[in-house]
Design an enzyme around this catalytic site. Structure first.
Site, PDB file in Angstrom:
ATOM      1  N   CYS A  82       6.810   7.964   0.665  1.00 46.61           N
ATOM      2  CA  CYS A  82       5.517   8.269   0.024  1.00 46.61           C
ATOM      3  C   CYS A  82       5.534   9.594  -0.708  1.00 46.61           C
ATOM      4  O   CYS A  82       4.639   9.881  -1.495  1.00 46.61           O
ATOM      5  CB  CYS A  82       4.400   8.262   1.059  1.00 46.61           C
ATOM      6  N   HIS A 135      -2.488   3.260  -3.117  1.00 51.67           N
ATOM      7  CA  HIS A 135      -1.279   4.050  -2.887  1.00 51.67           C
ATOM      8  C   HIS A 135      -0.054   3.381  -3.484  1.00 51.67           C
ATOM      9  O   HIS A 135       0.730   2.754  -2.779  1.00 51.67           O
ATOM     10  CB  HIS A 135      -1.131   4.251  -1.382  1.00 51.67           C
TER      11      HIS A 135
END
Lengths: 143, 381
Positions: free
Chosen positions: B85, B326
């Site tokens: 991430c 995301h």
């Protein structure tokens, strides 16, 4: 309880727990130990992460206490039951805090601090879709 | 060592872009950033491109050269980055280092991700990792932290929900966010349970998207009115010590402390924060690691509105991952875009008044009860 078919299935990964049958003694977790650093590992690495010496095999016992848990209620991966529980267990013998599956039959009885014991049974499938043995922790208290 | 500034940003609205490829989205974000900086492609001296999932989902690899090539950027060093991430913020970190080291005058960081494909399922930290084989999925790793936080500090589901409610309220004024409708605490608590105690509205949705930033030395940026200084760019991996404390997250505290030291600022100096609210509990943990409150008080901080726009320290004025979605490798750069927009005073109805110092915090990947990567970037005008 060891379910039928346990002896014929492959473990999800080699070397994580004592192999079946468990008629003589219950399953135990297997890991590594570095004598020099007095450090346990799960799973067993080739080298100690502190001194880089080879790590010897060690039993990590089978009992511990639940440090945290959750129940995953959405569509499960790897053919695991819906819902299924996972948690971190503080192992009694070596002090490691390890991630593991929790007994799918006990998701309603989970609480932090719960004493648990290792079990091994057919649970879900591996990456190739073959049913396999997985270790999980089950409450030591009766229902 | 040259000081570094951000002189251009660009991003696409995050959401579903079924007709677009990773290359297409990455190219558009890059071109928007060049346009924003007022620079021709030939001025870029090095390019860092972040993508995390296209190899697995589409069989793509080494995508940066395709993206930058489409944007007219060629011949220069191009480096492809995957860091879970934090892929996008890692690309930023590398671009910062290239300029700070004096290797290049201008560096580009871009990230793009396409996730909205059938059967995507739950994300994990790598198919071959033991924890994944034993059933760990990313929502569970944060649910485990939430359960422990609740047990140790009395954090409540309503406090977890307050983070989602706040971030959705912020997103209302952000055209880049995927979900902009307000939600109530009750909506959040009654949404389907994903992993106890996290409901679907406490977990960030997936998205397609891309974002980019252009950095150059402060000396070169001097004539640019809208340049924003980079005061610190820090990246840490985990300690992987055992046992890990799931609520006093040593790696998270460490990366925040290093960034404050490097930037010479305190938590009290911050005007706004973008943090990695992949799950509402994550935002609460990051408040504590960032020193916005004492350990254990993150739930109260959210519920009492201190981190809302107009509060003591607004967090995730963009709506955060919870509202934006995301797209893994674009997220870290989308956070940069928000902080830069705020510090330029161009955030419109979600503007933090007189914002001078902003921070972007990102974290990604699970390993041994710790994070694989964590980044903190601090900016100032």
């Amino acid at each position: 309880m060891v379910k039928e078919g346990t002896n014929r299935l492959s473990p999800v990964e080699e070397g994580l727990f004592t192999p079946p049958p468990y008629t003589e003694s219950p399953p135990k977790l297997l890991g590594g130990y570095c004598r020099k650093c007095r450090q346990h590992y799960f799973p067993r690495p080739r080298h100690c992460r502190r001194c880089l010496d080879p790590v010897e095999g060690a039993s990590l016992g089978s009992e511990g206490k639940l440090y945290s848990f959750t129940v995953i209620r959405t569509r499960p991966p790897l053919g695991l039951p819906q819902p299924y529980g996972v948690g971190y267990v503080d192992l009694e013998e070596c002090g490691l805090r390890i991630f593991g599956l929790l007994d799918p039959g006990a998701v309603d009885r989970l609480r932090i601090g719960l004493p648990v014991r290792l079990a091994v049974a057919p649970l879900g499938h591996d990456a190739r879709g073959e049913r396999c043995l997985r270790p999980y922790f089950t409450p030591m208290e009766a229902d | 060592m040259p000081d570094v500034a951000v002189i251009g940003i660009g991003m696409l609205p995050f959401g579903r872009h079924p007709e677009r490829t990773v290359v297409d989205m990455g190219t558009e974000a890059t071109l928007l950033a060049l346009q924003d900086a007022g620079l021709p492609p030939a001025r870029v001296g090095a390019g860092f491109f972040a993508n995390a999932l296209a190899g697995r989902l589409f069989g793509d690899m080494t995508i940066g050269q395709n993206v930058f090539g489409e944007a007219g950027i060629n011949r220069i060093p191009v480096i492809n980055v995957e860091n879970a991430c934090t892929s996008g913020s890692t690309a930023f970190y590398l671009a910062y280092n290239a300029v700070a080291a004096g290797q290049v005058e201008v560096a580009l960081a871009a990230g793009a991700e396409k996730m909205c494909v059938p059967g995507f399922g739950l994300i994990n930290s790598g198919e071959n990792e033991l924890e994944t084989k034993l059933g760990l999925v990313t929502p569970a790793s944060f649910a485990l932290r939430a359960m422990r936080h609740m047990a140790e500090f009395g954090t409540t589901p309503a406090q977890l929900a307050a983070v989602s409610v706040k971030n959705r309220r912020h997103a209302r004024h952000n055209p880049m966010a995927q979900f902009r409708e307000p939600v109530t605490v009750e909506d959040v608590l009654t949404a389907p349970m994903i992993a106890d105690p996290l409901t679907r509205l406490m977990c960030c949705p997936i998205a397609d998207g891309a974002a980019a930033a252009i950095l150059c030395s402060t000396a070169s940026a001097r004539r640019m009115q809208r340049a924003v200084q980079v005061k610190a760019a820090v990246l840490c991996s985990g300690s992987y010590e055992n046992p890990q404390d799931l609520v006093r997250w040593e790696t998270d505290y460490r990366v925040c402390r290093l960034a404050y030291e490097k930037a010479g600022v305190d938590p009290a100096d911050l005007d706004l924060v973008e943090c990695h609210d992949a799950f509402s509990i994550a935002e609460i943990l990051h408040y504590e690691a960032l020193g916005l409150c004492l350990p254990g008080e993150g739930g109260r901080l959210a519920a009492e509105g201190e981190t809302a726009l107009g509060g003591r320290i607004p967090v995730n004025t963009s709506g955060g991952l919870l509202s934006r979605g995301h797209p893994v490798a674009a997220t870290g750069l989308a956070q940069v875009c928000e902080v830069i927009t705020q510090l330029r005073g161009e955030a419109g109805q979600r503007q933090v008044a007189k914002a001078k110092i902003g921070l972007a915090h990102c974290a990604g990947g699970d390993k041994d009860g710790d994070t694989k990567s964590s980044t903190v970037l601090i900016f100032a005008v």
